[in-house]
Design a protein around this motif. Sequence first.
Motif, PDB file in Angstrom:
ATOM      1  N   GLU A 146       5.018  36.756  -9.866  1.00 34.35           N
ATOM      2  CA  GLU A 146       5.322  35.451 -10.455  1.00 34.35           C
ATOM      3  C   GLU A 146       4.472  35.311 -11.713  1.00 34.35           C
TER       4      GLU A 146
ATOM      5  N   GLU B 161      12.634  33.263  -4.727  1.00 29.59           N
ATOM      6  CA  GLU B 161      11.861  32.453  -3.776  1.00 29.59           C
ATOM      7  C   GLU B 161      12.332  31.029  -3.938  1.00 29.59           C
TER       8      GLU B 161
ATOM      9  N   TYR C  90      10.351  26.094  -5.320  1.00 34.10           N
ATOM     10  CA  TYR C  90      10.024  25.311  -4.122  1.00 34.10           C
ATOM     11  C   TYR C  90      10.084  23.873  -4.614  1.00 34.10           C
TER      12      TYR C  90
ATOM     13  N   ILE D 248       2.201  36.673   4.537  1.00 30.74           N
ATOM     14  CA  ILE D 248       1.603  35.342   4.463  1.00 30.74           C
ATOM     15  C   ILE D 248       1.899  34.738   5.836  1.00 30.74           C
TER      16      ILE D 248
ATOM     17  N   GLU E 161       6.807  38.546   2.814  1.00 29.27           N
ATOM     18  CA  GLU E 161       5.420  38.633   2.352  1.00 29.27           C
ATOM     19  C   GLU E 161       4.497  38.507   3.549  1.00 29.27           C
TER      20      GLU E 161
ATOM     21  N   PHE F 116      13.159  37.707   1.698  1.00 30.53           N
ATOM     22  CA  PHE F 116      11.911  37.880   0.953  1.00 30.53           C
ATOM     23  C   PHE F 116      10.802  38.005   1.985  1.00 30.53           C
TER      24      PHE F 116
ATOM     25  N   ALA G  20      12.353  31.586   0.824  1.00 27.74           N
ATOM     26  CA  ALA G  20      10.958  31.999   1.049  1.00 27.74           C
ATOM     27  C   ALA G  20      10.105  30.830   1.535  1.00 27.74           C
ATOM     28  N   PRO G  21       8.991  31.153   2.223  1.00 23.80           N
ATOM     29  CA  PRO G  21       8.701  32.424   2.874  1.00 23.80           C
ATOM     30  C   PRO G  21       9.556  32.635   4.128  1.00 23.80           C
TER      31      PRO G  21
ATOM     32  N   PHE H  61      -2.756  32.302 -10.987  1.00 26.08           N
ATOM     33  CA  PHE H  61      -3.252  31.010 -10.500  1.00 26.08           C
ATOM     34  C   PHE H  61      -4.764  31.078 -10.293  1.00 26.08           C
TER      35      PHE H  61
HETATM   36  O1  AHR Z   1       5.997  32.251  -0.929  1.00 26.01           O
HETATM   37  C1  AHR Z   1       4.686  31.841  -1.120  1.00 26.01           C
HETATM   38  C2  AHR Z   1       4.167  32.129  -2.512  1.00 26.01           C
HETATM   39  O2  AHR Z   1       4.849  31.362  -3.447  1.00 26.01           O
HETATM   40  C3  AHR Z   1       4.382  33.525  -3.010  1.00 26.01           C
HETATM   41  O3  AHR Z   1       3.399  34.383  -2.586  1.00 26.01           O
HETATM   42  C4  AHR Z   1       4.343  33.376  -4.497  1.00 26.01           C
HETATM   43  O4  AHR Z   1       5.134  34.322  -5.162  1.00 26.01           O
HETATM   44  C5  AHR Z   1       4.783  31.963  -4.719  1.00 26.01           C
HETATM   45  O5  AHR Z   1       3.855  31.263  -5.473  1.00 26.01           O
END
Ligand code: AHR
Length: 670
Positions: free
Chosen positions: A381, A467, A440, A52, A50, A48, A506-507, A322
């Motif tokens: 999401e 994720e 998570y 970030i 991103e 995955f 993820a991440p 969010f």
């Molecule tokens: O992985 C971090 C964030 O977690 C992602 O951008 C989002 O999809 C999730 O809330």
Amino acid sequence: MNIISHKSQMLALLGLGAVMSLSAAGNVFNIQANKPGAPIQPTMYGLFFEDINYAADGGLYAEMIKNRSFEFPQNLMGWNTYGNVSLHDDGPFERNPHYVRLAASGHNDKHTGLENEGFFGVTYKKREEYRFSVWARSPKGKKANVRVELVNTASMNNSHIAAVKTITVESTEWKRYEVILKPEESCSKGKLRIFLSKPDDVTVDLEHISMFPADTWNGHKNGMRKDLAQALYDLHPGVFRFPGGCIVEGTDLDTRYQWKNTVGPVENRPVNENRWHYTFPHRFYPDYYQSGGLGFYEYFLLSEEIGAEPLPVLSVGLACQFQNHDASAHMPVKELQPYIQDALDLIEFANGDTTTIWGGLRAGMGHPAPFNLKLIAIGNEQWGPEYPEHLAPFMDAIRKAYPDIKIVGSSGPNSEGEQFDYLWPEMKKLGADLVDEHFYRPESWFLAQGNRYDNYDRKGPKVFAGEYACHGKGKKWNHFNAALLEAAFMTGLERNADVVHMATYAPLLAHIEGWQWRPDMIWFDNSDSFRTSSYYVQQLYSLNKGTNVLTLTMDGKPVAGNKDQNGLFASAVLDKKTGEYIVKVANTSDSAQPVTINLNGLKKKGHEITLATVTTLSSADSDAENSLEAPEKIIPVTSAIPAAELGAVNKGVFTYNTTIAPKTFSVYKF
Ligand code: AHR
């Protein structure tokens, strides 16, 4: 992976000084070796990605210059200027119109120039090559010499200029200039400095100032950092999801990820705000923008080069839920057509022949052959009734134009609860091919979820665990125990191969100086990187995924950390290509566990198992983690199982007795 003697490894892990018997009692795993079950999907165990934690700009994307096109809202962010520097906005690139003009300083002792601070510094290594490029013109047609330097501004000695080259610009037309810089010294916090050389009665215009290491992944000029791309490749991922994550949605619709802005010449790709720059006030990065240099062409190419199915995710017309609590932040369903067209055009970009508009663009960028896209996700999401309402028209249009493309929907941000319970049936009603789940979650959750998929509906959409990561309590982040519990949980993904078709931790990437979110799978600074124990868990699954699930039970039940299973989790697969039986066992308990592995249903005669290995990921300290300083503190260790511990098949059963050390993940191959 290291190979060491099996017995000495086991003894070391068990912390035993004396030789002990490895005969087992209890924990008898029965594997139905002659009845290969569901195929393991080739997409299993993926990535995955991103942007970030500076994963793209400042990370995987090897560009070293921040704000190279002067298009951040504060146009000179990341740059220092000296002397007579002015900003203009009628440059050669329509979507990135700003550039700088360097003119006479007005005094013999004054200099005109600028310097870039890079991403957490411009980091260069002695004798390595860096490709500097710039678009430039001399507005008055006079010969202008532009001096380009790599400098260590913190250095107190005379050798702080590590490399210097001069570019001569005479043309009144914009042209691209390129030089290779080869520094004489290394520096982790250097700068790129550019001066207009004297006599300075000339003027020069500069745009898109860029520098890459000459040695990128597969040598692409607009390329990726080699160590990081190599780490992705080494995982042998089945699927590569991009470009996010929340950045797909945007803080508002204006800042959502728009793939069409990320294709074509890099100089003309507009900058986008990165929502992660202000998401957490305690991790505030006001200079975090997306250059688009790592765009959809590069993502598809990277997927191809690392051998993974590409899985692009597009905006469904909902800004990040969010951050937006009012319907007016989102695109009304009846106005979604441009968004839907983006999805259809993306499929044409990936798969269309070279006579189509978007297939033609792909070909022009260097890839006439299709990328063979099979999957697309619409919405990241998302949640609430607005999600299925928005998704439905996308699905209709994609199904009509591209019936073979598989569509991935979302079950929201939580692993269970109201939104999750609402969205799964909605996804079924809409006929999504896969549903993306995110979790998570703490250690206790991972320990309790070994059976999560055992009772999922076999007739509905398939699962994409899109994720997930085990989050420890307090200051524990990428510590070993989290990775071990991920390994334990993943036995349930493997056992349910008929329903779980894709899974991505993820991440993926995080810059040590610029992270917003942890834990992450791979950490890096500007020059080095390390792989976490979670990375090695993913890799152990990926390299040992086999082709078909085999039923594995203890006392007739799956081994999934249930009560009276002594903290054990296990799964088994057959690899039809190699004929290997592969058994994965996670011992999450604090005690060594005797384990008997029975491979049942083998040929009764003439069958012996003489070759076997065990690969172990273990740590005596559950809180231990890898780091830049100690990148290999926790790595998988492979050893041959001595032939004396193996043996003949007896009445169709091969038995292997062993002991698995506390807090250990082991992969046995027979
Ligand atoms: O992985 C971090 C964030 O977690 C992602 O951008 C989002 O999809 C999730 O809330």
